[in-house]
Design a protein around this motif. Sequence first.
Motif, PDB file in Angstrom:
ATOM      1  N   THR A  46      57.228   9.464  92.428  1.00 52.52           N
ATOM      2  CA  THR A  46      55.947  10.087  92.082  1.00 52.52           C
ATOM      3  C   THR A  46      55.141   9.190  91.152  1.00 52.52           C
ATOM      4  O   THR A  46      53.905   9.119  91.245  1.00 52.52           O
ATOM      5  N   LEU A  47      55.825   8.499  90.259  1.00 54.16           N
ATOM      6  CA  LEU A  47      55.138   7.602  89.327  1.00 54.16           C
ATOM      7  C   LEU A  47      54.452   6.437  90.043  1.00 54.16           C
ATOM      8  O   LEU A  47      53.556   5.805  89.478  1.00 54.16           O
ATOM      9  N   VAL A  48      54.855   6.145  91.266  1.00 54.26           N
ATOM     10  CA  VAL A  48      54.149   5.121  92.041  1.00 54.26           C
ATOM     11  C   VAL A  48      52.685   5.534  92.216  1.00 54.26           C
ATOM     12  O   VAL A  48      51.777   4.705  92.145  1.00 54.26           O
ATOM     13  N   HIS A  49      52.474   6.821  92.438  1.00 51.04           N
ATOM     14  CA  HIS A  49      51.127   7.349  92.640  1.00 51.04           C
ATOM     15  C   HIS A  49      50.399   7.577  91.307  1.00 51.04           C
ATOM     16  O   HIS A  49      49.174   7.598  91.275  1.00 51.04           O
ATOM     17  N   PHE A  50      51.169   7.777  90.225  1.00 52.72           N
ATOM     18  CA  PHE A  50      50.599   8.079  88.905  1.00 52.72           C
ATOM     19  C   PHE A  50      51.073   7.025  87.894  1.00 52.72           C
ATOM     20  O   PHE A  50      51.523   7.355  86.805  1.00 52.72           O
ATOM     21  N   TYR A  51      50.978   5.758  88.260  1.00 50.36           N
ATOM     22  CA  TYR A  51      51.633   4.701  87.487  1.00 50.36           C
ATOM     23  C   TYR A  51      51.218   4.627  86.012  1.00 50.36           C
ATOM     24  O   TYR A  51      52.035   4.241  85.168  1.00 50.36           O
ATOM     25  N   PRO A  52      49.970   5.016  85.602  1.00 46.93           N
ATOM     26  CA  PRO A  52      49.651   4.935  84.171  1.00 46.93           C
ATOM     27  C   PRO A  52      50.553   5.823  83.304  1.00 46.93           C
ATOM     28  O   PRO A  52      50.719   5.549  82.110  1.00 46.93           O
ATOM     29  N   LEU A  53      51.146   6.864  83.886  1.00 45.61           N
ATOM     30  CA  LEU A  53      52.006   7.754  83.114  1.00 45.61           C
ATOM     31  C   LEU A  53      53.302   7.076  82.682  1.00 45.61           C
ATOM     32  O   LEU A  53      54.022   7.592  81.840  1.00 45.61           O
ATOM     33  N   ALA A  54      53.602   5.937  83.258  1.00 44.28           N
ATOM     34  CA  ALA A  54      54.784   5.185  82.858  1.00 44.28           C
ATOM     35  C   ALA A  54      54.468   4.185  81.746  1.00 44.28           C
ATOM     36  O   ALA A  54      55.351   3.453  81.293  1.00 44.28           O
ATOM     37  N   GLY A  55      53.212   4.145  81.305  1.00 45.86           N
ATOM     38  CA  GLY A  55      52.796   3.185  80.294  1.00 45.86           C
ATOM     39  C   GLY A  55      52.885   3.720  78.879  1.00 45.86           C
ATOM     40  O   GLY A  55      53.523   4.747  78.603  1.00 45.86           O
ATOM     41  N   ARG A  56      52.271   3.005  77.964  1.00 45.57           N
ATOM     42  CA  ARG A  56      52.151   3.400  76.562  1.00 45.57           C
ATOM     43  C   ARG A  56      50.721   3.127  76.124  1.00 45.57           C
ATOM     44  O   ARG A  56      50.024   2.273  76.682  1.00 45.57           O
ATOM     45  N   LEU A  57      50.282   3.837  75.108  1.00 49.46           N
ATOM     46  CA  LEU A  57      48.988   3.529  74.521  1.00 49.46           C
ATOM     47  C   LEU A  57      49.095   2.246  73.708  1.00 49.46           C
ATOM     48  O   LEU A  57      50.160   1.922  73.164  1.00 49.46           O
ATOM     49  N   SER A  58      47.988   1.539  73.631  1.00 51.41           N
ATOM     50  CA  SER A  58      47.927   0.332  72.828  1.00 51.41           C
ATOM     51  C   SER A  58      46.553   0.246  72.190  1.00 51.41           C
ATOM     52  O   SER A  58      45.563   0.703  72.778  1.00 51.41           O
ATOM     53  N   THR A  59      46.485  -0.304  70.993  1.00 50.47           N
ATOM     54  CA  THR A  59      45.211  -0.491  70.311  1.00 50.47           C
ATOM     55  C   THR A  59      44.963  -1.972  70.087  1.00 50.47           C
ATOM     56  O   THR A  59      45.840  -2.686  69.601  1.00 50.47           O
ATOM     57  N   SER A  60      43.782  -2.400  70.469  1.00 53.07           N
ATOM     58  CA  SER A  60      43.372  -3.787  70.250  1.00 53.07           C
ATOM     59  C   SER A  60      42.234  -3.790  69.237  1.00 53.07           C
ATOM     60  O   SER A  60      41.247  -3.058  69.395  1.00 53.07           O
ATOM     61  N   LYS A  61      42.379  -4.603  68.185  1.00 50.40           N
ATOM     62  CA  LYS A  61      41.370  -4.650  67.120  1.00 50.40           C
ATOM     63  C   LYS A  61      40.972  -6.096  66.843  1.00 50.40           C
ATOM     64  O   LYS A  61      41.799  -7.002  66.919  1.00 50.40           O
ATOM     65  N   SER A  62      39.708  -6.278  66.505  1.00 46.50           N
ATOM     66  CA  SER A  62      39.240  -7.587  66.043  1.00 46.50           C
ATOM     67  C   SER A  62      38.043  -7.371  65.129  1.00 46.50           C
ATOM     68  O   SER A  62      37.348  -6.358  65.215  1.00 46.50           O
ATOM     69  N   ASP A  63      37.809  -8.341  64.253  1.00 51.51           N
ATOM     70  CA  ASP A  63      36.695  -8.255  63.308  1.00 51.51           C
ATOM     71  C   ASP A  63      35.483  -9.044  63.753  1.00 51.51           C
ATOM     72  O   ASP A  63      34.348  -8.734  63.376  1.00 51.51           O
ATOM     73  N   ASP A  64      35.691 -10.093  64.541  1.00 46.68           N
ATOM     74  CA  ASP A  64      34.576 -10.943  64.946  1.00 46.68           C
ATOM     75  C   ASP A  64      34.747 -11.390  66.404  1.00 46.68           C
ATOM     76  O   ASP A  64      35.545 -12.302  66.684  1.00 46.68           O
ATOM     77  N   PRO A  65      34.066 -10.748  67.352  1.00 50.92           N
ATOM     78  CA  PRO A  65      33.170  -9.601  67.130  1.00 50.92           C
ATOM     79  C   PRO A  65      33.979  -8.334  66.854  1.00 50.92           C
ATOM     80  O   PRO A  65      35.133  -8.223  67.262  1.00 50.92           O
ATOM     81  N   ARG A  66      33.340  -7.383  66.156  1.00 40.89           N
ATOM     82  CA  ARG A  66      34.046  -6.170  65.796  1.00 40.89           C
ATOM     83  C   ARG A  66      34.419  -5.376  67.043  1.00 40.89           C
ATOM     84  O   ARG A  66      33.588  -5.133  67.916  1.00 40.89           O
ATOM     85  N   SER A  67      35.690  -4.982  67.109  1.00 45.14           N
ATOM     86  CA  SER A  67      36.159  -4.233  68.277  1.00 45.14           C
ATOM     87  C   SER A  67      37.348  -3.366  67.883  1.00 45.14           C
ATOM     88  O   SER A  67      38.201  -3.773  67.088  1.00 45.14           O
ATOM     89  N   TYR A  68      37.368  -2.147  68.399  1.00 37.86           N
ATOM     90  CA  TYR A  68      38.505  -1.239  68.206  1.00 37.86           C
ATOM     91  C   TYR A  68      38.631  -0.430  69.492  1.00 37.86           C
ATOM     92  O   TYR A  68      37.766   0.390  69.805  1.00 37.86           O
ATOM     93  N   VAL A  69      39.664  -0.671  70.273  1.00 43.38           N
ATOM     94  CA  VAL A  69      39.777  -0.019  71.574  1.00 43.38           C
ATOM     95  C   VAL A  69      41.200   0.473  71.792  1.00 43.38           C
ATOM     96  O   VAL A  69      42.176  -0.212  71.467  1.00 43.38           O
ATOM     97  N   VAL A  70      41.313   1.684  72.310  1.00 44.89           N
ATOM     98  CA  VAL A  70      42.596   2.275  72.682  1.00 44.89           C
ATOM     99  C   VAL A  70      42.661   2.321  74.204  1.00 44.89           C
ATOM    100  O   VAL A  70      41.719   2.783  74.860  1.00 44.89           O
ATOM    101  N   PHE A  71      43.757   1.844  74.767  1.00 51.00           N
ATOM    102  CA  PHE A  71      43.902   1.809  76.224  1.00 51.00           C
ATOM    103  C   PHE A  71      45.372   2.040  76.576  1.00 51.00           C
ATOM    104  O   PHE A  71      46.235   2.148  75.691  1.00 51.00           O
ATOM    105  N   VAL A  72      45.657   2.127  77.870  1.00 50.63           N
ATOM    106  CA  VAL A  72      47.034   2.278  78.336  1.00 50.63           C
ATOM    107  C   VAL A  72      47.556   0.920  78.767  1.00 50.63           C
ATOM    108  O   VAL A  72      46.946   0.238  79.591  1.00 50.63           O
ATOM    109  N   ASP A  73      48.685   0.543  78.196  1.00 50.15           N
ATOM    110  CA  ASP A  73      49.365  -0.702  78.566  1.00 50.15           C
ATOM    111  C   ASP A  73      50.516  -0.332  79.498  1.00 50.15           C
ATOM    112  O   ASP A  73      51.501   0.272  79.075  1.00 50.15           O
ATOM    113  N   CYS A  74      50.384  -0.644  80.770  1.00 50.77           N
ATOM    114  CA  CYS A  74      51.428  -0.328  81.747  1.00 50.77           C
ATOM    115  C   CYS A  74      52.462  -1.443  81.855  1.00 50.77           C
ATOM    116  O   CYS A  74      53.486  -1.286  82.537  1.00 50.77           O
ATOM    117  N   ASN A  75      52.208  -2.542  81.176  1.00 54.12           N
ATOM    118  CA  ASN A  75      53.053  -3.730  81.302  1.00 54.12           C
ATOM    119  C   ASN A  75      54.232  -3.706  80.326  1.00 54.12           C
ATOM    120  O   ASN A  75      55.348  -4.097  80.663  1.00 54.12           O
TER     121      ASN A  75
END
Length: 463
Positions: A83-112
């Motif tokens: 079933t996870l083949v069809h819903f593969y993001p559910l096998a991932g984890r959340l990840s946060t990427s941050k930077s100051d220059d340019p300013r960025s703060y993003v939450v996404f799913v890391d399936c890797n």
Amino acid sequence: MDSPSSEVKVVSECFVKPKTMPEKWKEPYHLSPLDHVMLSMHYIQMGLLFLKPSIISDSDDPISPKDFMQTWLQKLKDSLAATLVHFYPLAGRLSTSKSDDPRSYVVFVDCNNSPGAGFIHAKSNISVSDVVESKYVPLVVQSFFDHHKAVSHDGHTMSLLSLKVTELVDGVFIGLSLNHAIGDGSSLWQFFNSLSEIFNAQETNNVLLKNPPVLERWFPKGYGPVHNLPFTHSDEFISRFESPVLKERIFHFSSQTIRSLKTKANQECGTATTIISSFQSLAALIWRCITRARKLPYDEETRCSFAANNRARMDPPLSLNYFGNCISAIRSMTVKSGELLGNDFGWAALKMHQAVIGNTSEEISKTVEEWLKSSFIFHLETLLGSMVVHIGSSPRFEKYECEFGMGKAVAVRSGYGGKFDGKISANAGREGGGSIDLEVCLVPEFMYALESDQEFMSFVSSS
């Protein structure tokens, strides 16, 4: 049954990955604005209770319950991987990427970089009757789910989906915990139904689902993935709501009762052109009766809200199989307690109807536009107010259609997540036909008063 941890013992736990992974799993899986707002909300926890089947065999030697469970658990685990083949993001984890220059703060799913979805086998010494025949939902039910009290942001270190199988003396409970930033109630039950479909297929490989999920995330026209949340640390937007001590009880409303409520609401609403639905009528009843049970002063304000699936309301509409968050809390007009109880039932039902028709695509777009201008995260404690009645879940979800080789489920139950005084979950009644079960959560004082409310109890069926 006040010590659930002593009644449920974990036998084994592991992680399950999809059987195969598409190429896209290497890419970040971005969240939509409608997902981001859920980062501080509890995991959604819903499950089904089944009776263990009679153990039979074509041979002279009967199959032992132990052998049955081992075979069944392996099949369920294999079905989860498929079933996870069809819903593969559910096998991932959340990840946060941050930077100051340019300013960025993003939450996404890391399936890797993830071990997969959770799979837990547990045992309990209680029986099915202990769960379904108790007047109040036993506290032990909370232990039938993983990720107790977790919020969606915890998906950075916890699985986004966890399936916990609790083996009872004479039954089996399958509890799903879904990260709310990944999906809503529609998404959870779409996954549950897909898991059932694959479990019951002759071969789990390459099953063509009846309703395959649409995984492509929705973004407002002209916008792409969110790359700049206005935060520098999660402490700025994560809170952990703790519910008070609650009594939970399932109240059953037969199809005949639901029809009579709808008729009564339409007769009393004062307009010949308005058609008030069955669900709006039931919402009006529970709103009035809980308000009366709370013994509010006449000038105290109260309102009723319920979760609405907005997929068909979007412009253009989203697929009903859209996997993600696409809900809003439809709120009635805030009214004084004396006004709500001083008018008849039809008056309250009309207020609910007006709230529903006001949930237009324009209003939804307005909310999204406000979020894009100033991003915010929902917090349960600020959404509520002290005297709110909120109805979640839906009797339209196909819950009893989920089968796993043990026949039709005998009950639907939920976990700790998202509960508070005045929270109600609506499920279809097991017999179908338009019947509805309401799981009502109230502090003890208000629950006892509701049970003494003659109007309310006159509509409740014994089975």
